[in-house]
Write a protein that holds these residues in place. Structure first.
Motif, PDB file in Angstrom:
ATOM      1  N   VAL A 255      -4.591  10.099   7.483  1.00 48.07           N
ATOM      2  CA  VAL A 255      -4.754   8.850   8.237  1.00 48.07           C
ATOM      3  C   VAL A 255      -6.214   8.403   8.225  1.00 48.07           C
ATOM      4  CG1 VAL A 255      -4.541   7.806  10.531  1.00 48.07           C
ATOM      5  CG2 VAL A 255      -2.797   9.429   9.730  1.00 48.07           C
ATOM      6  N   THR A 256      -6.418   7.152   7.814  1.00 49.75           N
ATOM      7  CA  THR A 256      -7.748   6.542   7.935  1.00 49.75           C
ATOM      8  C   THR A 256      -7.656   5.394   8.925  1.00 49.75           C
ATOM      9  OG1 THR A 256      -8.235   7.073   5.636  1.00 49.75           O
ATOM     10  CG2 THR A 256      -9.621   5.397   6.669  1.00 49.75           C
ATOM     11  N   VAL A 257      -8.542   5.428   9.927  1.00 50.59           N
ATOM     12  CA  VAL A 257      -8.587   4.330  10.904  1.00 50.59           C
ATOM     13  C   VAL A 257      -9.826   3.484  10.640  1.00 50.59           C
ATOM     14  CG1 VAL A 257      -9.042   3.814  13.347  1.00 50.59           C
ATOM     15  CG2 VAL A 257      -7.260   5.457  12.735  1.00 50.59           C
ATOM     16  N   LEU A 258      -9.610   2.170  10.538  1.00 48.44           N
ATOM     17  CA  LEU A 258     -10.722   1.220  10.442  1.00 48.44           C
ATOM     18  C   LEU A 258     -10.742   0.424  11.739  1.00 48.44           C
ATOM     19  CD1 LEU A 258     -12.883  -0.462   8.880  1.00 48.44           C
ATOM     20  CD2 LEU A 258     -11.003  -1.762   7.876  1.00 48.44           C
ATOM     21  N   ASP A 259     -11.785   0.639  12.541  1.00 50.12           N
ATOM     22  CA  ASP A 259     -11.803  -0.010  13.865  1.00 50.12           C
ATOM     23  C   ASP A 259     -13.237  -0.169  14.330  1.00 50.12           C
ATOM     24  OD1 ASP A 259     -11.571  -0.394  16.818  1.00 50.12           O
ATOM     25  OD2 ASP A 259      -9.453  -0.027  16.430  1.00 50.12           O
ATOM     26  N   LEU A 260     -13.517  -1.284  14.962  1.00 51.11           N
ATOM     27  CA  LEU A 260     -14.870  -1.526  15.507  1.00 51.11           C
ATOM     28  C   LEU A 260     -15.090  -0.776  16.816  1.00 51.11           C
ATOM     29  CD1 LEU A 260     -15.713  -5.314  14.980  1.00 51.11           C
ATOM     30  CD2 LEU A 260     -16.997  -3.331  14.179  1.00 51.11           C
ATOM     31  N   MET A 261     -14.074  -0.141  17.342  1.00 53.26           N
ATOM     32  CA  MET A 261     -14.147   0.596  18.619  1.00 53.26           C
ATOM     33  C   MET A 261     -14.697  -0.311  19.731  1.00 53.26           C
ATOM     34  SD  MET A 261     -13.207   3.667  17.550  1.00 53.26           S
ATOM     35  CE  MET A 261     -13.575   4.898  18.743  1.00 53.26           C
ATOM     36  N   LYS A 262     -14.086  -1.457  19.904  1.00 54.09           N
ATOM     37  CA  LYS A 262     -14.593  -2.440  20.860  1.00 54.09           C
ATOM     38  C   LYS A 262     -14.417  -1.997  22.310  1.00 54.09           C
ATOM     39  CE  LYS A 262     -13.852  -6.885  18.496  1.00 54.09           C
ATOM     40  NZ  LYS A 262     -14.636  -7.907  19.147  1.00 54.09           N
ATOM     41  N   TYR A 263     -13.401  -1.193  22.590  1.00 50.30           N
ATOM     42  CA  TYR A 263     -13.071  -0.942  24.002  1.00 50.30           C
ATOM     43  C   TYR A 263     -13.341   0.503  24.381  1.00 50.30           C
ATOM     44  CZ  TYR A 263     -10.895  -5.296  22.678  1.00 50.30           C
ATOM     45  OH  TYR A 263     -10.677  -6.529  22.158  1.00 50.30           O
ATOM     46  N   ASP A 264     -12.340   1.378  24.246  1.00 55.20           N
ATOM     47  CA  ASP A 264     -12.529   2.762  24.668  1.00 55.20           C
ATOM     48  C   ASP A 264     -13.024   3.602  23.493  1.00 55.20           C
ATOM     49  OD1 ASP A 264     -12.369   5.362  25.509  1.00 55.20           O
ATOM     50  OD2 ASP A 264     -10.508   5.073  26.633  1.00 55.20           O
ATOM     51  N   ARG A 265     -14.300   3.956  23.506  1.00 55.66           N
ATOM     52  CA  ARG A 265     -14.886   4.691  22.381  1.00 55.66           C
ATOM     53  C   ARG A 265     -14.383   6.122  22.281  1.00 55.66           C
ATOM     54  NH1 ARG A 265     -19.813   2.945  19.980  1.00 55.66           N
ATOM     55  NH2 ARG A 265     -19.867   0.695  20.216  1.00 55.66           N
ATOM     56  N   GLY A 266     -13.707   6.586  23.311  1.00 56.82           N
ATOM     57  CA  GLY A 266     -13.228   7.974  23.281  1.00 56.82           C
ATOM     58  C   GLY A 266     -11.761   8.091  22.917  1.00 56.82           C
ATOM     59  N   SER A 267     -11.128   6.981  22.519  1.00 57.41           N
ATOM     60  CA  SER A 267      -9.665   7.013  22.374  1.00 57.41           C
ATOM     61  C   SER A 267      -9.179   7.883  21.206  1.00 57.41           C
ATOM     62  CB  SER A 267      -9.109   5.594  22.227  1.00 57.41           C
ATOM     63  OG  SER A 267      -9.548   5.026  21.013  1.00 57.41           O
ATOM     64  N   LEU A 268     -10.089   8.243  20.296  1.00 53.56           N
ATOM     65  CA  LEU A 268      -9.671   9.085  19.163  1.00 53.56           C
ATOM     66  C   LEU A 268     -10.400  10.422  19.146  1.00 53.56           C
ATOM     67  CD1 LEU A 268      -9.552   6.321  16.372  1.00 53.56           C
ATOM     68  CD2 LEU A 268      -7.630   7.244  17.666  1.00 53.56           C
ATOM     69  N   ASN A 269     -11.101  10.751  20.229  1.00 58.45           N
ATOM     70  CA  ASN A 269     -11.898  11.993  20.291  1.00 58.45           C
ATOM     71  C   ASN A 269     -11.115  13.231  19.878  1.00 58.45           C
ATOM     72  OD1 ASN A 269     -14.064  10.635  21.207  1.00 58.45           O
ATOM     73  ND2 ASN A 269     -13.980  11.349  23.326  1.00 58.45           N
ATOM     74  N   HIS A 270      -9.837  13.259  20.277  1.00 61.63           N
ATOM     75  CA  HIS A 270      -9.015  14.446  20.031  1.00 61.63           C
ATOM     76  C   HIS A 270      -8.605  14.590  18.566  1.00 61.63           C
ATOM     77  CE1 HIS A 270      -6.594  10.945  20.859  1.00 61.63           C
ATOM     78  NE2 HIS A 270      -5.610  11.500  20.179  1.00 61.63           N
ATOM     79  N   LEU A 271      -8.949  13.598  17.720  1.00 61.83           N
ATOM     80  CA  LEU A 271      -8.518  13.665  16.312  1.00 61.83           C
ATOM     81  C   LEU A 271      -9.621  14.116  15.361  1.00 61.83           C
ATOM     82  CD1 LEU A 271      -6.220  10.506  15.946  1.00 61.83           C
ATOM     83  CD2 LEU A 271      -5.568  12.876  16.386  1.00 61.83           C
ATOM     84  N   TYR A 272     -10.878  14.084  15.792  1.00 58.01           N
ATOM     85  CA  TYR A 272     -11.982  14.392  14.868  1.00 58.01           C
ATOM     86  C   TYR A 272     -11.865  15.802  14.286  1.00 58.01           C
ATOM     87  CZ  TYR A 272     -13.966  10.173  16.891  1.00 58.01           C
ATOM     88  OH  TYR A 272     -14.139   8.892  17.308  1.00 58.01           O
ATOM     89  N   TYR A 273     -11.222  16.694  15.004  1.00 56.52           N
ATOM     90  CA  TYR A 273     -11.025  18.077  14.552  1.00 56.52           C
ATOM     91  C   TYR A 273     -10.195  18.159  13.261  1.00 56.52           C
ATOM     92  CZ  TYR A 273      -8.667  22.622  14.532  1.00 56.52           C
ATOM     93  OH  TYR A 273      -8.137  23.820  14.161  1.00 56.52           O
ATOM     94  N   PHE A 274      -9.288  17.204  13.081  1.00 55.40           N
ATOM     95  CA  PHE A 274      -8.303  17.332  11.995  1.00 55.40           C
ATOM     96  C   PHE A 274      -8.838  16.843  10.643  1.00 55.40           C
ATOM     97  CE2 PHE A 274      -5.888  17.212  15.916  1.00 55.40           C
ATOM     98  CZ  PHE A 274      -5.038  18.281  15.754  1.00 55.40           C
ATOM     99  N   LYS A 275      -8.591  17.628   9.613  1.00 58.43           N
ATOM    100  CA  LYS A 275      -9.084  17.292   8.263  1.00 58.43           C
ATOM    101  C   LYS A 275      -8.337  16.079   7.685  1.00 58.43           C
ATOM    102  CE  LYS A 275     -11.655  21.124   6.747  1.00 58.43           C
ATOM    103  NZ  LYS A 275     -11.773  21.731   8.041  1.00 58.43           N
ATOM    104  N   ASN A 276      -7.133  15.850   8.182  1.00 57.60           N
ATOM    105  CA  ASN A 276      -6.353  14.714   7.649  1.00 57.60           C
ATOM    106  C   ASN A 276      -6.587  13.433   8.451  1.00 57.60           C
ATOM    107  OD1 ASN A 276      -4.998  15.995   9.791  1.00 57.60           O
ATOM    108  ND2 ASN A 276      -3.012  15.211   9.164  1.00 57.60           N
ATOM    109  N   PHE A 277      -7.735  13.378   9.156  1.00 59.79           N
ATOM    110  CA  PHE A 277      -8.076  12.167   9.921  1.00 59.79           C
ATOM    111  C   PHE A 277      -9.490  11.713   9.584  1.00 59.79           C
ATOM    112  CE2 PHE A 277     -10.222  10.274  13.609  1.00 59.79           C
ATOM    113  CZ  PHE A 277      -9.482   9.116  13.701  1.00 59.79           C
TER     114      PHE A 277
END
Ligand SMILES: NC(=O)c1ccc[n+]([C@@H]2O[C@H](COP(=O)([O-])OP(=O)(O)OC[C@H]3O[C@@H](n4cnc5c(N)ncnc54)[C@H](O)[C@@H]3O)[C@@H](O)[C@H]2O)c1
Length: 311
Positions: A28-50
């Motif tokens: 999964v690749t996410v393209l986002d300006l992170m306009k609102y909640d900057r922590g909404s994907l914090n739990h995914l940085y660990y994963f190699k497929n993200f």
């Protein structure tokens, strides 16, 4: 496993969808300006497929290279909701409409696009009539118009599935309390009062979990569903604002509901929506409004995190 690009993947729908797809093992690749909640994907940085790319979806060069690298494209990046689009009109058109036009023209045959638009395109429905996918579109806000224009662009691609979404409810890593069910429960919990304008206005709703499951179903069954538009909502949740308020009161005895007669709701949406087309194709939304209301009451009773809405 597939390579999937999600624009706006840090948002309300996107953060829940990205999480589910990463957990399923997709790349999964996410393209986002992170306009609102900057922590909404914090739990995914660990994963190699993200992977997160914090850039603008209007960057054509970047978009072109990402389209080459990914099979499934799920464009969620948008200025979402009528008030936000009215505040930033130019951006609303360039992000919601023009970026989708770019995406379609830059895409190749191998790209499979799953696009979410809003069923608010149906605008003001006819009394006691269900809108289906053939009902005329009559958007009554700039937001609705930009989403309908984007849908027209997506239809030019042969490889697409388009979901016209009901109003979503339920918890997300990037929470929104401007959506009707979330908003009513939030106000009920925090103030024990609910003021309702134009209580008879009807809407269709869907839990965020069912939105995610619907998209996963579309990925798995792309060929069966492709080149078509589907309403995506919970069929038992075609109800008026007053009926929704009464559902909340059933779970919160002390709630005071006040009907305001001398004020108009700027949001004129009023319609019932049929979800039969997607149900016949094998996907049916299941999470009930009662379940969602209970979830949200518990959430707002315990969570004091500041919620940043988008306007
Ligand atoms: N939530 C609903 O009830 C609902 C209903 C119908 C359709 N939709 C559609 O689903 C999609 C997602 O909605 P949501 O509720 O998650 O909204 P959201 O506002 O939470 O998410 C939108 C995301 O897009 C990002 N974004 C905005 N402009 C960008 C840009 N120029 N470049 C890169 N990223 C950008 C934001 O940072 C945000 O993370 C939208 O396309 C919306 O129209 C949502």
């Amino acid at each position: 496993m597939s390579k999937i690009l999600i624009t706006g993947g840090a948002g309300y729908v996107g953060s829940m969808l990205s999480t589910a797809l990463v957990n399923l093992g997709h790349e999964v690749t996410v393209l986002d300006l992170m306009k609102y909640d900057r922590g909404s994907l914090n739990h995914l940085y660990y994963f190699k497929n993200f992977k997160l790319i914090k850039k603008d979806v209007r960057d054509k060069k970047l978009l072109k290279s990402l389209l080459k690298k990914n099979e499934f494209i799920i464009p969620l990046a948008a200025l979402v909701g009528a008030p936000l689009c009215d505040k930033y009109k130019k951006d609303a058109v360039s992000v919601n409409h023009h970026s989708i036009k770019n995406l379609v023209s830059l895409s190749s045959k191998k790209n499979k696009i799953i696009f979410l638009t809003t069923n608010s395109g149906y605008g003001v429905g006819e009394k006691n009539k269900f809108c289906d996918e053939n009902s005329p579109l009559n958007p009554i806000s700039l937001y609705g118009r930009t989403k309908c224009d984007a849908e027209e662009e997506v239809k030019k691609s042969k490889n697409f599935i388009c979901f016209r979404l009901a109003t979503v409810f339920g918890y997300s890593y990037r929470m929104r309390t401007d959506l009707l069910v979330n908003n009513f429960v939030y106000k009920s919990v925090k103030t024990k009062k609910l003021k309702i304008f134009e209580p008879h206005f009807r809407r269709n709703f869907i839990h965020i979990k069912d939105v995610v499951l619907g998209i996963i179903y579309a990925i798995k069954n792309f060929n069966k569903l492709k080149s078509n538009i589907y309403n995506l909502g919970l069929s038992s949740a075609n109800i008026s604002k007053l009926m929704l308020a009464k559902k909340i009161k059933k779970k919160m005895n002390k709630l005071q509901i006040k009907i305001i007669t001398n004020r108009k709701d700027p949001d004129k949406r009023d319609y019932f929506v049929s979800n039969k087309k997607i149900e016949k194709k094998g996907f049916k939304a299941k999470v009930s409004l009662d379940q969602g209301v209970e979830e949200l009451i518990d959430l707002f009773n315990t969570d004091n995190k500041k919620i940043i809405n988008n306007y």
